[in-house]
Design a protein around this motif. Structure first.
Motif, PDB file in Angstrom:
ATOM      1  N   GLU A   1       0.815  -1.221   0.000  1.00 18.47           N
ATOM      2  CA  GLU A   1       0.000   0.000   0.000  1.00 18.47           C
ATOM      3  C   GLU A   1       0.843   1.263   0.000  1.00 18.47           C
ATOM      4  O   GLU A   1       0.397   2.310  -0.473  1.00 18.47           O
ATOM      5  N   ASP A   2       2.078   1.179   0.496  1.00 19.24           N
ATOM      6  CA  ASP A   2       2.926   2.369   0.549  1.00 19.24           C
ATOM      7  C   ASP A   2       3.697   2.605  -0.739  1.00 19.24           C
ATOM      8  O   ASP A   2       4.597   3.449  -0.793  1.00 19.24           O
TER       9      ASP A   2
ATOM     10  N   GLU B   1      13.796   0.701   2.396  1.00 21.34           N
ATOM     11  CA  GLU B   1      12.735   0.419   3.366  1.00 21.34           C
ATOM     12  C   GLU B   1      11.400   0.087   2.690  1.00 21.34           C
ATOM     13  O   GLU B   1      10.481  -0.429   3.340  1.00 21.34           O
ATOM     14  N   LYS B   2      11.280   0.354   1.406  1.00 24.90           N
ATOM     15  CA  LYS B   2      10.050   0.008   0.691  1.00 24.90           C
ATOM     16  C   LYS B   2      10.135  -1.320  -0.052  1.00 24.90           C
ATOM     17  O   LYS B   2       9.203  -1.684  -0.763  1.00 24.90           O
ATOM     18  N   VAL B   3      11.235  -2.004   0.097  1.00 28.60           N
ATOM     19  CA  VAL B   3      11.382  -3.339  -0.498  1.00 28.60           C
ATOM     20  C   VAL B   3      11.634  -4.297   0.652  1.00 28.60           C
ATOM     21  O   VAL B   3      12.662  -4.231   1.315  1.00 28.60           O
ATOM     22  N   ARG B   4      10.667  -5.161   0.919  1.00 31.13           N
ATOM     23  CA  ARG B   4      10.739  -6.048   2.076  1.00 31.13           C
ATOM     24  C   ARG B   4      10.784  -7.494   1.601  1.00 31.13           C
ATOM     25  O   ARG B   4       9.916  -7.932   0.834  1.00 31.13           O
TER      26      ARG B   4
ATOM     27  N   ARG C   1      -0.650  -6.051  -8.763  1.00 30.40           N
ATOM     28  CA  ARG C   1      -1.181  -7.374  -8.417  1.00 30.40           C
ATOM     29  C   ARG C   1      -0.028  -8.285  -8.014  1.00 30.40           C
ATOM     30  O   ARG C   1       1.115  -8.072  -8.430  1.00 30.40           O
ATOM     31  N   PRO C   2      -0.324  -9.326  -7.224  1.00 30.53           N
ATOM     32  CA  PRO C   2       0.736 -10.294  -6.922  1.00 30.53           C
ATOM     33  C   PRO C   2       1.217 -10.993  -8.196  1.00 30.53           C
ATOM     34  O   PRO C   2       0.409 -11.309  -9.078  1.00 30.53           O
TER      35      PRO C   2
END
Length: 785
Positions: free
Chosen positions: A205-206, A234-237, A268-269
């Motif tokens: 969502e971020d 920090e946006k890639v987990r 989408r996944p």
């Protein structure tokens, strides 16, 4: 079963030093374990890769219109769609996310296709039209550096030249009374892991992305992925999904960036799963090697010098080739005391498949050359090969060709002596069962051409990162009360690749905190870096981190107990969920001390500092520790048919401390099987156009249960002074000496040179047999006969 991970693993943990069952064992043998290829979410689309059929070509155009027009296709991406950095790499960012203007090996990714299902994606991929201008591929590593050879890379075809100069070679040549020279070759081996590359990327969502992937090093993956996606880290987990084996083949990226690109584009996944054919092009392999060895010795067998030239084919991109060639050069002299050395290790670029990390990491190749030439030296001296090895065996204090003295245990003689003293398998007597003959029931003779041979080899390899790298690992340990009982959770980014690090972490927590209930949380990038599941380092480094965090938790518990009882913390200890005094009498329960709080500590473990080697001399204290293994192989070979049966492969290995003995034995058995495969059958065949000829398990052969012989194992425990619990690395040493032990046994049986591994049936049978050791040049001191 969770669609994303197998969840936290809870078990009644045993103590360090006891054989403990794997928490994932039952799930795996019953088919319930969720590997990365099993992952799914509602709304998932499936992706595949368009790959180059050529090893060297310029890309003139890419037309994706026909693929996009196909029903069910959601996206087709090319290099123009890469949102961030165009390249990535383990050591050097030289590998394109998607080929831009040139392809450098067969199978290089050119485009991505996402569709409703995997079959639709594959069909659409065939509609992507790529116009290529073919180039002449560079496929011979021996000519890659010649003047006039086309550069595979803009900066030329040299990856790295490692030079090691130790002692006085002019003096050494005067002292050597017998000199033996041999040339050896090692083929390209595949990691052949059970589970092909796969992963699931989920948009967040971020604006970021979550990636569930099978990997060996989550944080190194993150370091490469985020720039290519144009996102802050920090946006890639990343979360470790079920890994179906690795052996070095998952250190480099595969589906990672591609799946994430598509997930971010589509919202989408996205699921990517290679089939076995694509997997052969989707990861690096063991470097093929060509080596020239020269050993000089006195008449009594004392080694005086070693001179060697190693050439490794790194393929099209850098990967870890600079480190692999360094590691190969470091251990040219093997597990022996050699006062003088001149070593040159060279890795080159070609248009062959990229090569990089594989179990043993360069030391496999140099050990094969060293141990083969040691048998040649024994023959020239008229000495028993085992006695020659024991005479020159490394000990604590031995100075390596890099100038570093070995300061930990080095029980090479003890390992060899245990193999010497082990009874040999009984010799065949009378009529033989066809199943016991080389070739089994397919053997068309009665065994009259069968010869038996015995061979020995010993190997040494560094453990952990070397050459000045600050090797670290971080762990977080939390202690809470659940249902009235204390429960420990352990969180690290350590990759469980089948080596059993999850079990060991639980054992350490049980040992340090005296709590039976231990939960090992899934590895992910929410915790600090654990480093790679490579270099036989994970139990040492992550074990050290878990131990450190547990001891910090224990100190807090003992402080609370001391405050409540008035006793000194030094007079208290944790045992079986209680705090006990010096008499062993309980004074408090862990549950009461924790109450409704959480006692949590994070600890980062560092090994001692190392140095980079001098670029001109190769001198420096580059390593933290060394591990040793020795093998004795007994083989039967049918010299008329070229068929081989390994009758027995015995191992003696020092493990420092067997943290989980049954897992240690499993690691040794697995390493032996891979060494046997390299000796007898495993090789990726690449033609002179850079095309892989056998990208399947139909044509790329690996040992089956029918090929694996009895493997008696003797485990030695010489505690290492610098490691947690005295442990040492286990996984890689068995691969070092198993292959040359088998080849030395074949040479003993046949009298043939057999300089190349893997051997082939026609190596025994084609044409008139060569004179024994005909490829070996033997010289003597002036005036000697």
């Amino acid at each position: 079963m969770s669609p994303l991970t197998n969840g936290a693993e809870t078990r009644q943990a045993g103590a360090v030093g006891r054989s403990a069952p794997r928490p994932d064992g039952t799930l795996k043998v019953t088919g319930q374990f969720a590997y990365s290829s099993d992952l799914w979410l509602d709304g998932t689309v499936f992706a595949t890769t368009v790959r180059s059929p050529h090893a060297a070509a310029r890309i003139r155009s890419i037309d994706v219109s026909a693929a996009l027009a196909r029903p069910g296709v959601h996206a087709v991406l090319t290099h123009e769609d890469v949102p961030g950095a165009a390249t990535y790499g383990m050591k050097v960012a030289d590998q394109p996310v998607l080929a831009v203007d040139e392809v450098r090996y067969q199978g290089e990714p050119v485009a991505l296709v996402a569709a409703d299902d995997a079959e639709a994606a594959r069909r659409a991929a065939k509609l992507v039209r790529v116009e290529y201008e073919l180039l002449t591929p560079v496929t011979d590593p021996t000519t890659a550096l010649d003047t006039g050879t086309r550069g595979v890379h803009p900066d030329g075809n040299l990856v790295r030249h490692v030079k090691i100069r130790h002692g006085d070679m002019a003096l050494a040549r005067e002292q050597a009374e017998v000199v033996v020279t041999g040339e050896y070759e090692v083929g390209m081996q595949d990691q052949a892991f059970l589970g092909p590359e796969s992963g699931l990327a989920v948009p967040a969502e971020d604006g970021g992305v979550e990636l569930y992937v099978s990997s060996q090093w989550l944080h190194k993956d993150l370091e490469q992925i985020a720039p290519c996606l144009g996102l802050p880290p920090e946006k890639v987990r990343l979360t470790l999904a079920g890994v179906g084996g690795a052996f070095g083949g998952r250190e480099d990226l595969s589906v990672h960036v591609h799946a994430c690109m598509l997930a971010l584009r589509l919202g989408r996944p996205v699921r990517m799963v290679y089939n076995r054919y694509e997997s052969f092009f989707g990861h690096v392999h063991r470097h093929p090697a060509r080596m020239r060895y020269e050993h000089g010795a006195r008449r009594d067998g004392t080694l005086v010098y070693v001179k060697a030239h190693l050439l490794l084919d790194g393929g099209a991109y850098t990967s870890t080739s600079p480190v692999v060639i360094a590691n190969a050069a470091y251990f040219v002299a093997g597990a022996y005391a050699v006062p003088h050395a001149e070593i040159d290790g060279v890795a080159v670029f070609t248009n062959n498949p990229p090569c990089g990390a594989m179990r043993g990491f360069g030391a496999v190749q140099s050990t094969y050359g060293c141990e083969s030439n040691m048998d040649e030296l024994a023959r020239a001296l008229g000495t028993d090969p085992l006695e020659l090895r024991m005479r020159n065996a490394m000990t604590t204090g031995t100075v390596l060709p890099t100038g570093q003295a070995v300061d930990g245990p080095a029980p090479v003689r003890e390992l060899l002596a245990s193999l010497r003293d082990r009874p040999l398998p009984p010799a065949p007597d009378g009529e033989r069962d066809l199943r016991d003959l080389p070739g089994g029931v397919g053997n068309t003779t009665d065994g009259e051409g069968v010869r038996r041979g015995v061979g020995y080899a010993v190997g040494v390899k560094a453990i952990g990162y070397s050459g000045g790298v600050d090797d670290t690992s971080t762990a977080r340990v939390s202690l809470t009360v659940v249902g009235g009982e204390p429960s420990v959770s352990v969180h690290t980014a350590a990759a469980e690749c089948g080596q059993g690090v999850t079990t060991v972490q639980a054992q350490i927590a049980h040992t340090e905190l005296g709590v039976s209930r231990v939960v090992v949380l899934p590895a992910d990038t929410r915790i600090g870096d654990a480093g790679s599941a490579s270099a036989s380092r994970m139990t040492w480094m992550s074990g050290g981190a878990v131990q450190g965090a547990c001891r910090a938790v224990a100190r807090e518990l003992l402080r609370r107990a001391a405050s409540a009882t008035g006793l000194s913390p030094s007079a208290l200890a944790l045992r079986d969920g209680h705090v006990v005094d010096r008499t062993g009498a309980p004074v408090a329960t862990v549950a009461a001390l924790v109450g409704d709080t959480t006692v949590e500590q994070t600890f980062t473990y560092h090994h001692r500092p190392t140095q980079g080697i001098d670029p001109e001399t190769g001198q420096g204290d580059a390593h933290i520790a060394f591990a040793f293994a020795a093998h004795r192989a007994v083989v039967d070979v049918d010299v008329e048919l070229g068929l081989v049966k390994v009758v027995e492969l015995a191992t003696a290995q020092d493990v420092g401390r067997a943290m989980n003995p049954i897992a240690v034995e499993g690691q040794i058995e697995g390493g032996n099987a891979q060494g046997l495969g390299l000796a007898l059958m495993e090789e990726i065949l690449v033609d002179d156009q850079g095309r892989v000829r056998n990208p399947s398990f139909t044509d790329y052969l690996i040992p089956t249960i029918l090929d694996v012989p009895p493997m008696p194992i003797e485990i030695f425990e010489y505690p290492h002074p610098d490691s947690p619990y005295g442990l040492n690395g286990v996984g890689e040493p068995p691969t070092l000496s198993s292959t040359p032990a088998i080849l030395n046994a074949l040479r003993d049986a046949t009298g043939l040179a057999l300089p190349r591994t893997p051997i082939r049936p026609d190596d025994f049978t084609s044409g008139p047999p060569p004179a024994p050791w005909s490829h070996i040049a033997v010289s003597h001191a002036p005036g000697e006969q």
